[in-house]
Structure formats: structure tokens, C-alpha cells
Design an enzyme around this catalytic site. Sequence first.
Site: not given
Length: 632
Positions: A12, A37, A84, A108-109, A492, A496, A499, A515, A627
Amino acid sequence: MIDPLGERALMCGIIGYNGSEDPKGILLDGLKKLEYRGYDSAGIAIQEKDQVVVFRSEGKINKLESKLSSKHFAGSLGIGHTRWATHGAPTENNAHPHQAGTITLVHNGIIENYLDHKLNLEKSENTFKSDTDTEVLAHLINQAAASGLSLKEACLSIIPKLKGSYAFVALNDRQPDQMIGVANGAPLIVGIGKGETYLTSDVQAILNRTNKVIYLKDGQIAVCKKDGVEIYNTKGIQIKPEIKTLHWTADQMEKAGYRHYMLKEIHEQSQAIANTISGNIDPVTETIRIAELKKLQNTLKNVSRISIVACGTARHAGLVGKYYFEKLARVSTDVDFGSEFRYREPVLEKNSLTLLISQSGETADTLAGLRESKAQGVPTLSICNVRESTLARESDVVLYTNAGPEIGVASTKAFTTQLTFLYMLAVELGQIRGILSKEYAKELSNDLMHLPLLVDNTLKLEGEIEKIAQSFQDNPFFFYMGRDNQYPIALEGALKLKEISYAHAEGYPAGELKHGPIALIDKQAAVIVLATQNSAPKTLKVSVNETLMGEKILSNLQQVKARGGQIFTVGTEGDHEFTKESKYFIGLPKTSWALNPILSTIPLQLLAYHIASLRGTDVDKPRNLAKSVTVE
Ligand code: G6P
């Protein structure tokens, strides 16, 4: 069934303001900057005369903003939160701030033992309006304050009862001159302005107001009044904090005319890479020299294994790092997901080194990897973008990427600057270990100095990539493949795209095609082939592997072509063979084996960006993502 973990805010953004202005605008502005966040729900609380009023809303900050549009406040003290959550519905009821009695709180946490406290509190007839651990925390502080303690004393009295990693900011109706921040395992920063103070989980939220900050250490409490701040340790003893001046400016936090932060950050890469290289080239020998590594000279000389620990995009950088370290410095290297490393009881050798990579320096699983390594007595080195982050503070040595603030949730410039530092580290390590000759190290350093220009030239291909994105925008499946150090770039590229565009995408080593994944290839499949050529080193013979790669990847491409896949090759300019074989081809400037992965990342970022834009997604704030993930 009740989720045993409850309805918790996992990641958060927190902002608090105590000054002379109407806090509404300051809090909303801060929350917008913290929205990366978390953006499931948001809320603010403002101290009005002798009571605190709370407004909350599910969804993004603009929903909360509309709710508050006609409201004016007389007070000048307030706190805000953007959330979040990964468990349960992100409802208004579970949004912060939470209240109990005279206490109002954002957090937060995780409070791990919140259920035990909740049961006890329920026995003494406390009732709860949400399922959150935050509300339990508010009740605990309220209970202590109701027994006659001040807000600071109440916070101090409950800290020993809490298990978990958290940061919170609390108000007490009865002490309208102050807000109190507590940090323990989650970041919380005090900002100091003229006649005003701030509390925030990220400096980005306050950079346009002040650049004087105090990073709270674990267990510290900040009492923030208009005219200043007092910092205490868990025993209640006042301590003299170190006030730091920030280098990042508020301008860097703006979009500078770009439609999205992500696009701006993609275009900042040549400067970010130049800033990351700067200061790490010895002007006399013209060879890479990283001053910070002095402290680790002996470790590096004798290192027999490097364990790289990271998450998400940073882990992909680590995978490229493995190729660099093994080839340029001949050190055996493992790359782990933070979430796996921390629990698999890793066996770390005596002469090993753990390398942590993280943009934010706050990713919980990466930090757990750091702590596991320290517990086993293994030296720790980190590559990080955020100064004073937890990772930076706890590592033996930190190498800072100078990417500047990265705001788009999908990481771009942080990745290419991580690759740049991994390259520099491998060259330095190769020299320390006597693997690289002086001449070759100098050549590698010289290649690197040309990189920002090559990145600039690669960015000029955006128009072509945008056209390819138009033709690919509706494809249901994307398959990225590359060999050797381009394999992590395939991972990557696929990451991207998923996401930000929500398209199904997979990255694979091209040799693995047969395979399994080849079964997925048909006319609907967009296949992105990484097939750059490596310029030959002047001071060394080209190794067999490097020359073979082109032939091998061409054969993989043909296997895809035979099955109707639509091929887009990211190759090297002037490569007629691949141009002929591909539906779409873009040619990157020619560079060395080690720098090619950095260049080929850029078209993949642009492809993902343009496909996502065409699909109309929220590029900077993709659904369900955050993020930095500060808890498990
Ligand atoms: C989140 C972000 C990713 C990032 C990862 C690791 O998942 O959405 O973009 O790569 O965390 O973050 P870090 O800050 O440790 O690099």
C-alpha cells in the site's frame, strides 16, 4: 470459510500531512503518486476541530477524488492511503483509514498475530466493522490510549505485542497537533518542510513539497508536529535522526508530455544507462572500475559461486547476469526466485556471494533472500535503484543503478540499467580474477561507452514497431524465443506483454521449442524471434557458441514458419537471411554479444507498450499488479 490471513493490505501507499494548508489536495496528490503501490481502494482522514472525519472509496484515487470534490476542510492535519490487497474483495469497508474510539489509522504490511488480538478484543466487547488487521491495530492503540496514555505512549506500549512487518500512521482525536508514524519492516519516511511535516511510504509522494527527509529505521517512532519531528526508539528514548537531502527532483516524477510514464521511461533509457555507467570508468585506463567493490575485493578474488536472488523483471536481469558472469569471469552462477530461495534451505558455499537485484529495494522475497544469506554468513552485494531502501541499507555493498524514479508498474529502464551494472560487474570480476586480459577488458569498456548512442538509435525504430503492433494487436497468443543470453530477454518480452496488455505470452529458450511449445504454433500465433548477430571482439577469437547461435535460431524460426506462425524477428541491421524468412523484421545496430540483450529489450518493450495502448488497457497501472511487493 474465513481466510486465516484475513483481509489485509499487502502492499500500500501511505501519506500524512501536518501543516497549515487544507490537507485534502496534498493528500490526494500524494496518493496519486503512490498509486503504483496499489489501487484497489483508497481513503483519507482529516482532523476537524475535535474529531477526525474519514472518506473512503473502492477503486482508483480519482473515484475518491470525485467523492471529495465539493468538500472543504478547516483542519490542516490528515492521513491518506491507497491499497492493494490479494485476499478477498477490495471493498470500501476494508479500505483505510480505519477507526476505533479516538484513533484513526492507515497501515501497510501485515500484523501476523492479529486474529489472537481480535479474539481478546472481542471478549472485552469491541466490535469490528471490517475484516482487516488494521482495524485490530486501531483497537489496540485505542485501548491503550483510553487507559490514559498519550498517542506516542500507546503506540510504544503495543509494539511489543505485534508480530509481522508493517508501517503505520495514527491520529488521536484528543491530540490534534500531531500524527505518529511507526516503521517495522516496511518503509516509512518523514518529510520536513517549513512549518509542516509529512509521513510517506515513498518519497515520490512528497518530492514536490520537500527534499529533506528522515528514513525511519525498524522499530522507530516519529512524532510529527507542524514545527518539527521527534524520533524515538522502541524504549521511548529520543534519538537524533539523520536528515538527508534527496537527489531526485519533482520534475522527474512528471510525464513530460508522454502519454504514459512507461513510454517516458522507455525513452529515458539511453540517459539512464549513461548515468549508470558514469563514474564507473577509470579515466586513466579507460576500463570499467567500480569503486564500491573495494570493500569486497577478497571475496571477489576467491568467489567460487554467485547466487543471484530477485523477483519479476529483476530476476530476468539476473538470468542475463549468469551468462555474463560465467562467460566473462568464469564464476559458476545460480539464479533464484526470491520466493523459492528463501524456503528451500539453500546450501551456500563458503566462498560464495549472494547478489540481490531489485529496482525498489523493498521486495519482500528478495529481502528474505538477503537475510537468509546473511544468516549463513555469506557476503551480500545488491544492485538497486532506490537509495536508502531496505535492501540498500542491509546489504554489505550496494551498486546503485542511476535510472531515476521508475513509476510505470511494468519495469523498463530499471531493467536495462540492471543489465548495464551486471555487465560492468562481470568485467570487473573478470579482471579481479585474472580471466580477462587488460586489452579485452578495455575493449569491453569501450563497447559499453557506445551503448547509450546505440540505445538512442534503437529507440528510433519505434515507428516501425508501432506498425507491427497494429497488425499483432488481436493475436490471441504470443511466443517469444531466443538462445543463450537472449533467452532471458524472451522471458522479459513475454512478461512485459502479459503485464500490460493481458495477452497470453510465453518466453522460451528456442532450443526447447520442440519439447512442447511447438504444439501451440498455428496461424494465430505471433512468434517473436530474437536473432541478433554479435560483432566479433577485436582482441579475442570469437567463441564457437557465438557463431553457431545464428544458424541454430534460423532453424528454430523455420520450424515455426512451417507451421504457419507469424514471425517477427528482432535481428541486426543488414541481415538479409532473417529479413527474408520473417513476416516482420527490424534490424538493431550491430553490437557485441554482451550488449545485444540490452538493445533487443527495447523493441520488445515498445511492442508491448503499443499493443497494450491499442487494446486500451491502463498501461501504467495494469490490473492486479503493484510496482513493488513489500510482503509475501
Ligand atoms: C513487481 C513489479 C515488477 C518487478 C518486481 C520486482 O512484481 O510489478 O515490475 O519486476 O515486482 O520488483 P523489484 O522492485 O524488486 O525490482
